[in-house]
Design a protein around this motif. Sequence first.
Motif, PDB file in Angstrom:
ATOM      1  N   PRO A  11       0.822  -1.216   0.000  1.00 16.90           N
ATOM      2  CA  PRO A  11       0.000   0.000   0.000  1.00 16.90           C
ATOM      3  C   PRO A  11       0.858   1.268   0.000  1.00 16.90           C
ATOM      4  O   PRO A  11       2.024   1.246   0.433  1.00 16.90           O
ATOM      5  CB  PRO A  11      -0.811  -0.127   1.290  1.00 16.90           C
ATOM      6  CG  PRO A  11      -0.812  -1.581   1.607  1.00 16.90           C
ATOM      7  CD  PRO A  11       0.505  -2.097   1.133  1.00 16.90           C
ATOM      8  N   PRO A  12       0.310   2.400  -0.460  1.00 13.54           N
ATOM      9  CA  PRO A  12       1.122   3.589  -0.724  1.00 13.54           C
ATOM     10  C   PRO A  12       1.843   4.202   0.476  1.00 13.54           C
ATOM     11  O   PRO A  12       2.994   4.624   0.360  1.00 13.54           O
ATOM     12  CB  PRO A  12       0.119   4.584  -1.324  1.00 13.54           C
ATOM     13  CG  PRO A  12      -1.227   4.072  -0.943  1.00 13.54           C
ATOM     14  CD  PRO A  12      -1.090   2.581  -0.880  1.00 13.54           C
ATOM     15  N   GLY A  16       5.729   4.396   0.852  1.00  5.82           N
ATOM     16  CA  GLY A  16       6.392   5.684   1.029  1.00  5.82           C
ATOM     17  C   GLY A  16       7.375   5.676   2.194  1.00  5.82           C
ATOM     18  O   GLY A  16       8.477   6.238   2.091  1.00  5.82           O
ATOM     19  N   LEU A  17       6.991   5.049   3.310  1.00  4.94           N
ATOM     20  CA  LEU A  17       7.900   4.941   4.461  1.00  4.94           C
ATOM     21  C   LEU A  17       9.133   4.124   4.100  1.00  4.94           C
ATOM     22  O   LEU A  17      10.252   4.453   4.509  1.00  4.94           O
ATOM     23  CB  LEU A  17       7.173   4.314   5.644  1.00  4.94           C
ATOM     24  CG  LEU A  17       6.131   5.187   6.350  1.00  4.94           C
ATOM     25  CD1 LEU A  17       5.340   4.356   7.362  1.00  4.94           C
ATOM     26  CD2 LEU A  17       6.795   6.376   7.038  1.00  4.94           C
ATOM     27  N   ILE A  18       8.934   3.065   3.335  1.00  9.32           N
ATOM     28  CA  ILE A  18      10.057   2.236   2.895  1.00  9.32           C
ATOM     29  C   ILE A  18      10.997   3.052   2.016  1.00  9.32           C
ATOM     30  O   ILE A  18      12.223   3.032   2.200  1.00  9.32           O
ATOM     31  CB  ILE A  18       9.541   0.992   2.142  1.00  9.32           C
ATOM     32  CG1 ILE A  18       8.848   0.036   3.106  1.00  9.32           C
ATOM     33  CG2 ILE A  18      10.685   0.279   1.411  1.00  9.32           C
ATOM     34  CD1 ILE A  18       8.134  -1.110   2.424  1.00  9.32           C
ATOM     35  N   VAL A  82      11.962  -5.133   5.431  1.00  4.93           N
ATOM     36  CA  VAL A  82      11.160  -6.330   5.185  1.00  4.93           C
ATOM     37  C   VAL A  82      10.005  -6.410   6.182  1.00  4.93           C
ATOM     38  O   VAL A  82       8.854  -6.681   5.808  1.00  4.93           O
ATOM     39  CB  VAL A  82      12.033  -7.597   5.251  1.00  4.93           C
ATOM     40  CG1 VAL A  82      11.171  -8.855   5.284  1.00  4.93           C
ATOM     41  CG2 VAL A  82      12.982  -7.656   4.060  1.00  4.93           C
ATOM     42  N   THR A  83      10.303  -6.169   7.450  1.00  7.50           N
ATOM     43  CA  THR A  83       9.237  -6.239   8.466  1.00  7.50           C
ATOM     44  C   THR A  83       8.251  -5.090   8.316  1.00  7.50           C
ATOM     45  O   THR A  83       7.046  -5.254   8.555  1.00  7.50           O
ATOM     46  CB  THR A  83       9.827  -6.258   9.886  1.00  7.50           C
ATOM     47  OG1 THR A  83      10.731  -5.149  10.043  1.00  7.50           O
ATOM     48  CG2 THR A  83      10.574  -7.553  10.144  1.00  7.50           C
ATOM     49  N   LEU A  84       8.739  -3.915   7.903  1.00  3.97           N
ATOM     50  CA  LEU A  84       7.838  -2.788   7.653  1.00  3.97           C
ATOM     51  C   LEU A  84       6.879  -3.109   6.517  1.00  3.97           C
ATOM     52  O   LEU A  84       5.677  -2.832   6.605  1.00  3.97           O
ATOM     53  CB  LEU A  84       8.650  -1.534   7.326  1.00  3.97           C
ATOM     54  CG  LEU A  84       7.867  -0.279   6.936  1.00  3.97           C
ATOM     55  CD1 LEU A  84       6.845   0.088   8.003  1.00  3.97           C
ATOM     56  CD2 LEU A  84       8.820   0.883   6.680  1.00  3.97           C
ATOM     57  N   ALA A  85       7.399  -3.713   5.442  1.00  5.26           N
ATOM     58  CA  ALA A  85       6.542  -4.096   4.321  1.00  5.26           C
ATOM     59  C   ALA A  85       5.503  -5.124   4.755  1.00  5.26           C
ATOM     60  O   ALA A  85       4.323  -5.028   4.382  1.00  5.26           O
ATOM     61  CB  ALA A  85       7.395  -4.644   3.179  1.00  5.26           C
ATOM     62  N   LEU A 136       3.534  -1.597  14.632  1.00  2.00           N
ATOM     63  CA  LEU A 136       2.792  -2.117  13.477  1.00  2.00           C
ATOM     64  C   LEU A 136       2.640  -3.632  13.564  1.00  2.00           C
ATOM     65  O   LEU A 136       1.617  -4.190  13.156  1.00  2.00           O
ATOM     66  CB  LEU A 136       3.509  -1.735  12.182  1.00  2.00           C
ATOM     67  CG  LEU A 136       3.580  -0.236  11.872  1.00  2.00           C
ATOM     68  CD1 LEU A 136       4.340  -0.004  10.574  1.00  2.00           C
ATOM     69  CD2 LEU A 136       2.191   0.381  11.790  1.00  2.00           C
ATOM     70  N   MET A 137       3.658  -4.293  14.107  1.00  2.45           N
ATOM     71  CA  MET A 137       3.582  -5.742  14.309  1.00  2.45           C
ATOM     72  C   MET A 137       2.437  -6.073  15.256  1.00  2.45           C
ATOM     73  O   MET A 137       1.676  -7.025  15.014  1.00  2.45           O
ATOM     74  CB  MET A 137       4.904  -6.253  14.883  1.00  2.45           C
ATOM     75  CG  MET A 137       4.963  -7.757  15.096  1.00  2.45           C
ATOM     76  SD  MET A 137       6.441  -8.249  16.028  1.00  2.45           S
ATOM     77  CE  MET A 137       7.754  -7.620  15.001  1.00  2.45           C
TER      78      MET A 137
END
Length: 206
Positions: A11-12, A16-18, A82-85, A136-137
């Motif tokens: 998602p956008p 964007g954070l990535i 990877v974990t953020l995605a 987020l996790m």
Amino acid sequence: MRASQPAINVPPVTLGLIALTFGAYALLRLLMSDALWLVYDAFGFVPARYSGGAGFGWPAFVAPFSYLFLHGDWMHLAVNLVTLAAFGSGVERRVGGATTLSLFFLCGLVAAGAHYAVYPDSVDPVIGASGAISGLMAGALLVLRERGHMGGQPLVYLAALWILAFTLPDLIGLDSAGGARVAWVAHIGGFVAGLVLFQVFVRRSS
């Protein structure tokens, strides 16, 4: 005929954070080591700034947020991206981009506060998005519970397992990539914040 799915289905806001995190890392790699450490010191979260052990100054106002976009090496960056995605995508699809962004920064802020509460006199800068991603996790874990994918296990048991995973490296003296100690208190602070704030956001939107 079904429309083809995009190759990168992130998602956008999460994407964007990535991109911002990766861009910050790539830009900082252009600096010499001495200049890089000056950036870490200015934009990383240094607890002693707030307890009087180091100069306060303008970094004290930006560091609780800017530290999230600083990373020590490629391994540190890769794990967080990877974990953020993975977790950011699940949360964003459930609550939307604006709430995901709020959750990311609020959990990062709580993570920094938790680290300060335990290490108020530390002059070592904390860097990395791990605390925010831990939040987020927690949100992703709640999404799974909401959808009935947790096998009937009580949330408190699963939360305890995650917290143990955060604290175990420090308890056994394990360093993270690059030799830096894991900021496990920040991880736990972000995770607990995520558990609470995600439910608050969901209730407000329902």
